[in-house]
Motif scaffolding. Structure first.
Motif: not given
Length: 455
Positions: A157-180
């Motif tokens: 959620t922090i650092y230059d080039g690596e900061t992911l905001r809540e909407d970024d997190m929601r997108f990533i987790l939502g897309k990838l969470a289907d595989d346990p």
């Protein structure tokens, strides 16, 4: 196949403590990993026997958060060769490290670079892929990464080039969470509050400012957001290097309706307070998140004594010259721990605070093995598991940097007198550390793809 036995041990199994022997395969050929054959009373013949004389026998440690080189402009003191030596000397046989694309580096190139880095490893290793602000492009290479055995991810959620905001997190987790099989380790700090506080405080060589400008609420706010996203997306999330009572509170209550929500912490957050940042030597105790006050340390210990955390090290040591010639905003943040982790927890948890050995094993291997999909091949002394084992004697020793098997020129643990000495480490049935020397050969470790592990 040759066999070996550790006799007369107090064996910590998933079902409790067993007094007796463990017999296992002891392959001599490179590339073969021995399995445990028998636990308890001996019925099988063994080609060689080591008498543990009542010492503890625990699963080889799993350090689920290390940095053996791999990123940044300031070199990390340990690569895979020296880092894995230190791991074996400390009873750890498996680590989880990172593939972190550098700037515009492609995912395939980053994977190959890190595979080359790991060719000298003497412990088994899992790679997790860091998704940066270029995550949409990086996710296009997801099939390639998973064919390369990578099913775990790191988010910041922090650092230059690596900061992911809540909407970024929601997108990533939502897309990838289907595989346990997929898990997410998240560095959780509030970038906006930190930037505001750093601007207010300015820069200096007062390293206590690291704690003042990254207060506990910076972590707590992001962890609350993560807990919400776990419920929303069904993702399996571990909060990296947790430091606060507020994070511990979020582990309480009902299990997430969907997904899984756990936390790791590190020995340094249990051993030191922010007072270590004061004075001339404060630069040596710098990491992010920073050390906390005694109240937060006690909250971490409460959860640790319950066996509810993963104890990782975030092993990321830097040489003295990089620490001393810096301010609190420019210092390379990271400290050592892979050599001392298991002895330190025995000393401070078992010997000093009465932690039982089942919970000791939960923290040092079993919880990580279960969350990251390695159990019961790793993190358990049961027939069929890998013969990754550590013999721990209840003796005292003193940590000295000149004895360290890694590449450090200082250690934050210098001078500590610890109860609990790793007397032997077995990796895949081979004696890898005999109590004084690392015997493993460079390259004897292997990358683990958990989707291809046989039960």
């Amino acid at each position: 196949m040759r066999t070996a036995r550790i006799a007369n041990a107090r064996i910590v199994t998933p079902d409790g403590i067993v007094s007796g022997d463990v017999t296992f395969e002891a392959p001599e050929e490179a590339g073969h990993s021995g399995r445990i054959l028998e636990v308890g009373p001996s019925t099988l013949n063994a080609d060689q026997t080591f008498d543990a004389c009542g010492a503890w026998l625990v699963p080889g440690g799993i350090d689920a958060h290390v940095h053996f080189g791999g990123f940044g402009s300031v070199p990390i003191a340990d690569g895979f060769y020296r880092g894995s030596r230190a791991a074996l000397a400390g009873g750890t046989t498996t680590v989880i490290d990172f593939v972190e694309p550098d700037g515009e580096e492609s995912v395939p190139h980053a994977i190959e670079r890190r595979r080359r880095d790991a060719m000298t490893s003497m412990v088994d290793y899992v790679f997790r892929l860091v998704l940066t602000e270029n995550y949409r492009m990086q996710m296009e290479h997801l099939p390639l990464a998973e064919r390369a055995g990578i099913h775990d991810f790191k988010l910041f959620t922090i650092y230059d080039g690596e900061t992911l905001r809540e909407d970024d997190m929601r997108f990533i987790l939502g897309k990838l969470a289907d595989d346990p099989h997929r898990t997410f380790l998240v560095h959780a700090e509030d970038p906006d509050q930190i930037a505001r506080l750093q601007a207010e405080h300015g820069d200096s060589t007062d390293f206590l400012e690291l704690a003042r400008t990254r207060p506990p609420e910076c972590e707590a706010r992001m962890v609350r957001m993560l807990r919400h996203l776990v419920d929303e997306t069904g993702a399996r999330v571990c909060v990296a290097h947790s430091t606060t009572a507020a994070t511990m509170d979020l582990l309480e209550g009902p299990v997430p309706a969907r997904g899984e929500f756990v936390a790791e912490t590190c020995p340094h957050y249990l051993a030191f307070t922010e007072d270590s940042l004061k004075g001339k030597g404060g630069c040596l105790f710098t990491m992010t998140p920073p050390l906390r006050d005694a109240g937060n340390v006690e909250a971490l210990w409460n959860k640790a004594l319950e066996g509810q955390l993963i104890l990782s090290t975030d092993h990321c040591p830097y040489s003295l010259r990089y620490k001393r010639d810096a301010t609190y905003q420019t210092v390379p943040c990271g400290v050592d721990g892979v050599w001392t982790r298991m002895s330190w927890l025995y000393s401070e948890g078992v010997a000093s605070r009465g932690m039982d050995m089942r919970r000791y094993v939960l923290l040092t291997s079993e919880n990580a093995a279960k969350f990251y999909g390695l159990f019961p091949r790793k993190g358990a002394i049961v027939p069929g598991a890998d013969a990754d084992l550590a013999v721990i004697q209840d003796g005292e020793w003193q940590v000295r940097v000149e004895d360290a098997p890694d590449a450090l020129d200082y250690t934050i643990w210098e001078g500590n007198r610890l109860r609990g000495r790793v007397a032997r480490t077995y990796h895949g049935g081979r004696l890898a550390f005999d109590g004084t020397r690392v015997l493993a050969r460079p390259g004897s470790g292997k990358q683990i793809d958990k989707t291809r592990m046989e039960a």
